[in-house]
Design a protein around this motif. Structure first.
Motif, PDB file in Angstrom:
ATOM      1  N   HIS A 343       0.866  -1.186   0.000  1.00 38.28           N
ATOM      2  CA  HIS A 343       0.000   0.000   0.000  1.00 38.28           C
ATOM      3  C   HIS A 343       0.893   1.224   0.000  1.00 38.28           C
ATOM      4  O   HIS A 343       1.527   1.543   1.015  1.00 38.28           O
ATOM      5  CB  HIS A 343      -0.908  -0.019   1.242  1.00 38.28           C
ATOM      6  N   HIS A 375      -4.733   6.633  -5.240  1.00 33.16           N
ATOM      7  CA  HIS A 375      -6.150   6.865  -4.951  1.00 33.16           C
ATOM      8  C   HIS A 375      -6.985   6.880  -6.235  1.00 33.16           C
ATOM      9  O   HIS A 375      -6.467   7.100  -7.326  1.00 33.16           O
ATOM     10  CB  HIS A 375      -6.324   8.209  -4.242  1.00 33.16           C
ATOM     11  N   GLU A 415      -5.819   1.981  -4.498  1.00 31.97           N
ATOM     12  CA  GLU A 415      -6.617   2.127  -3.278  1.00 31.97           C
ATOM     13  C   GLU A 415      -7.913   2.770  -3.726  1.00 31.97           C
ATOM     14  O   GLU A 415      -8.004   3.988  -3.893  1.00 31.97           O
ATOM     15  CB  GLU A 415      -5.918   2.996  -2.222  1.00 31.97           C
ATOM     16  N   SER A 440     -11.007   1.386   0.491  1.00 34.72           N
ATOM     17  CA  SER A 440     -10.954   2.202   1.709  1.00 34.72           C
ATOM     18  C   SER A 440     -12.091   3.206   1.719  1.00 34.72           C
ATOM     19  O   SER A 440     -12.539   3.659   0.680  1.00 34.72           O
ATOM     20  CB  SER A 440      -9.645   2.987   1.799  1.00 34.72           C
ATOM     21  N   HIS A 442     -13.080   6.944   2.559  1.00 33.69           N
ATOM     22  CA  HIS A 442     -12.438   8.251   2.735  1.00 33.69           C
ATOM     23  C   HIS A 442     -13.459   9.373   2.803  1.00 33.69           C
ATOM     24  O   HIS A 442     -13.101  10.544   2.698  1.00 33.69           O
ATOM     25  CB  HIS A 442     -11.490   8.542   1.562  1.00 33.69           C
ATOM     26  N   HIS A 470      -6.966   0.538   6.068  1.00 35.85           N
ATOM     27  CA  HIS A 470      -7.200   1.208   7.364  1.00 35.85           C
ATOM     28  C   HIS A 470      -8.668   1.089   7.785  1.00 35.85           C
ATOM     29  O   HIS A 470      -9.426   2.063   7.773  1.00 35.85           O
ATOM     30  CB  HIS A 470      -6.726   2.658   7.358  1.00 35.85           C
ATOM     31  N   ARG A 508      -2.349   6.239  12.240  1.00 34.29           N
ATOM     32  CA  ARG A 508      -3.502   5.348  12.065  1.00 34.29           C
ATOM     33  C   ARG A 508      -3.394   4.103  12.950  1.00 34.29           C
ATOM     34  O   ARG A 508      -4.162   3.906  13.861  1.00 34.29           O
ATOM     35  CB  ARG A 508      -3.616   4.938  10.595  1.00 34.29           C
ATOM     36  N   ASP A 531       1.241   2.510   3.739  1.00 40.91           N
ATOM     37  CA  ASP A 531       0.442   3.601   3.168  1.00 40.91           C
ATOM     38  C   ASP A 531       1.365   4.794   2.876  1.00 40.91           C
ATOM     39  O   ASP A 531       0.970   5.951   3.034  1.00 40.91           O
ATOM     40  CB  ASP A 531      -0.665   3.990   4.168  1.00 40.91           C
TER      41      ASP A 531
HETATM   42 ZN    ZN Z   1      -6.446   5.637   2.449  1.00 43.35          ZN
END
Ligand code: ZN
Ligand code: DGT
Ligand code: CA
Ligand code: CA
Length: 575
Positions: A343, A375, A415, A440, A442, A470, A508, A531
């Motif tokens: 990641h 992303h 992601e 994920s 967000h 996460h 996180r 990440d």
């Molecule tokens: Zn993320």
């Protein structure tokens, strides 16, 4: 339990209650804290409860009420008249129950913010118990309380500890400095830093110059305590540090004691007593004649008590003593077991570096593989990828993969945002071409527990989603986890073969240690990722590994301890 009892005593005192009664609650709080009995196991048994010194018949009924309802009648009754936030006021310097009561009666002040506002408005000076001076002092106290009550991210604490250690070891009389406390146990946040130093200048009778050297550390803004072999100070960033200078012979005992946790230590001391020893920060000694049995190293102390050495991350009284006695402590995962990181972001979305730069950095760390997971378009502000750009990105990732000529495998990934309704942000056709698809959340963090849980469950039904990124969305010290029925999600993840991420980024660190244990028990697969948004973030992996260790995980429990092929196979099948 003991917190509820202590709070009840405080509230009684604020209300001007009967002092005998106040004392009975305080004594009960202390008794509950120091007992080694498993309270939840005997809470239904009033007779057993009354065997605890300081617990009478009435108090036993209170303990039962707490166990059944999570509170006790007296506390609830007081809270109809007074507010729980008033308890926090008591923690300000110079603030006693009578003052809290008069602030409430005269000005309706029930919390720190209101108190500060009243001070700023000059209202406090009009009260009989408070003058201008007192108001100013309180204002300072509030600022200090806020600083003190805050905790710090583990990476920040570690960095500060390393710098202090480097400074201290440059003193000729100090040979080594070791972090203890929550930092050594790898807790996700750190309240204060505890450091233990030893060396020829730390032996008794000659330690004073080492103490002077310690308090001369330039970043100190405030010296809080300076004792014979201990100093406490605050750094510019607000971090508080306790340094103890210790003779060689008791170094292990001190390390054991100051590493904690408190509950682990209490249990260990009980064990020592049962075996005829007393354990202190100085030594393990025989009860009968006081002769020292062990003290220089932790290993010899644990061994003398019939225990294998227990890794600091496990010292939370979660069954580690029993496991150590039966030689069945887990062989915990190590940072060197990690073979890849799947990641990370690049300059295609909100990362700082190129794919190639990330690959080179990963290779330099000794990794066998990485996955590039930028992303998706839902995050428009940071230039998230849409279907077309995602496909182009795969081509670039494959290009770098071939440039690496087999020294490092560069997997293509994404992601992808889990949209508000649980759909994924990119088309399945595109996702199908990725090696690693992380889903994920967000956006819209404030959904109800039911909505958020449904949202995630729906996302997991998408056959291309391999990893939940996460999974609780918390930002330590900043944002609470979103409301989520985690057991439900873990159960479904186990059925579908969806992997849970532990996000190693120190802000996180979710799933947290407790949730990771649950995930393992439920047979859910786990992967640990940084990440990373820039090269230097790849270093953060060790903070994630610390949390995995705190969750008792072994190498076998974590997918990216495997090689790339077997990781990919595990991500794609339910085997
Ligand atoms: Zn993320
Ligand atoms: P923190 O600083 O809030 O992140 O957590 P810790 O665990 O570092 O706590 P701290 O700094 O108050 O104390 C460090 C360790 O020292 C703690 O884990 C156990 C030990 N210790 C300190 N004071 C006491 C005490 O009064 N009683 C007992 N049993 N242990 C103590
Ligand atoms: Ca500490
Ligand atoms: Ca401390």
């Amino acid at each position: 339990m003991c917190r509820l009892l202590a709070e009840t005593a405080d509230l009684l005192e604020i209300s001007g209650g009967d002092s005998f009664r106040i004392r009975s609650y305080r004594n009960a709080a202390e008794a509950v804290e120091s007992t080694t009995l498993e309270l939840s196991a005997i809470a239904e048994d009033a007779k057993k409860l009354q065997e605890i010194p300081g617990i009478g018949k009435a108090m036993a009924a209170n303990l039962l009420a707490i166990e059944r309802t999570g509170t006790l009648p007296m506390r609830e009754e007081l809270l109809t008249k007074y507010k729980a936030t008033m308890l926090e006021l008591l923690r300000l310097p110079g603030m006693g129950p009578k003052s809290v009561n008069s602030l409430w009666q005269a000005l309706g002040i029930a919390d720190i913010d209101a108190l500060e506002a009243a001070i700023d408005a000059g209202k406090l000076e009009t009260l009989p118990r408070f003058g201008k001076k007192q108001a100013e002092k309180l204002k300072k106290g509030i600022a200090e309380y806020r600083r003190n009550s805050s905790r710090f991210h583990i990476d920040e604490a570690e960095l500060a500890a390393e710098k202090i250690a480097a400074y201290l070891t440059s003193f000729p009389g100090i040979n080594s400095v070791t972090p203890a406390g929550s930092l050594r146990r790898g807790r996700e946040t750190v309240g204060d830093i505890d450091l233990l130093a030893t060396g020829p200048g730390c032996e008794e009778n000659c330690v004073s110059s080492a103490v002077e050297y310690a308090v001369a550390y330039p970043p100190i803004v405030d010296i809080l305590a300076k004792g014979q072999n201990k100093v406490s100070f605050r750094l510019r960033n607000g971090l508080q540090v306790d340094v103890r200078l210790l003779p060689r012979a008791s170094y292990g005992a001190a390390l054991q004691y100051f590493t904690g946790s408190k509950t682990h230590n209490v249990a260990l001391r009980q064990r020592a007593l049962k075996q005829g020893y007393t354990l202190s920060e100085y030594a393990l000694a025989r009860l009968d004649d006081g002769s020292v049995v062990a003290g220089a190293t932790e290993v010899e102390i644990y061994a003398a008590l019939g225990l294998d050495w227990i890794a600091p991350e496990l010292r939370e009284n979660y069954g580690e003593l029993e496991a150590a006695a039966e030689h069945r402590l887990p062989e915990l995962i190590e940072p060197t077991d990690i073979r890849g990181d799947v990641h990370m972001h690049t300059d295609a979305s909100d990362g700082r570096n190129t794919i190639r730069a990330m690959a080179d950095a990963a290779l330099a760390r000794g990794y066998e593989y990485i996955a590039i997971t930028d992303h998706s378009k839902n995050l428009a502000m940071i230039n998230g990828l849409d279907d077309r750009r995602a496909l182009e990105h795969i081509v670039r990732i494959k290009q770098v993969d071939s440039e690496m000529e087999g020294r490092l495998r560069v997997l293509s990934g994404i992601e992808v945002d889990i949209l508000n309704n649980g759909e994924l942000d990119l088309s399945n056709d595109v996702l199908a071409q990725m090696d690693v698809v992380i889903g994920s959340v967000h956006s819209l963090f404030n959904q109800t527990e039911e909505q958020m849980t449904e949202r995630m469950l729906r996302a997991m039904e998408n056959p291309y989603l391999r990893i939940l990124g996460h999974p609780t969305g918390r930002l330590l010290l900043r944002r609470e986890p979103y409301k989520l029925n985690l057991p439900k999600i873990l159960r479904r993840a186990a059925e579908l073969g969806v992997t849970m991420e532990h996000n190693a980024y120190p802000d996180r660190l979710d799933l947290c240690d407790r949730d990771l244990r649950l995930a393992k028990e439920m047979g859910v697969r786990i992967v640990v990722n940084t990440d990373a948004h820039q090269i230097s973030h790849l270093e953060k992996m060790r903070f994630g590994v610390l949390q995995l260790r705190r969750a008792w995980l072994t190498k076998e429990d974590v997918l990216n301890t495997r090689d790339a092929s077997s990781l990919l196979a595990a991500l794609r099948t339910n085997a």
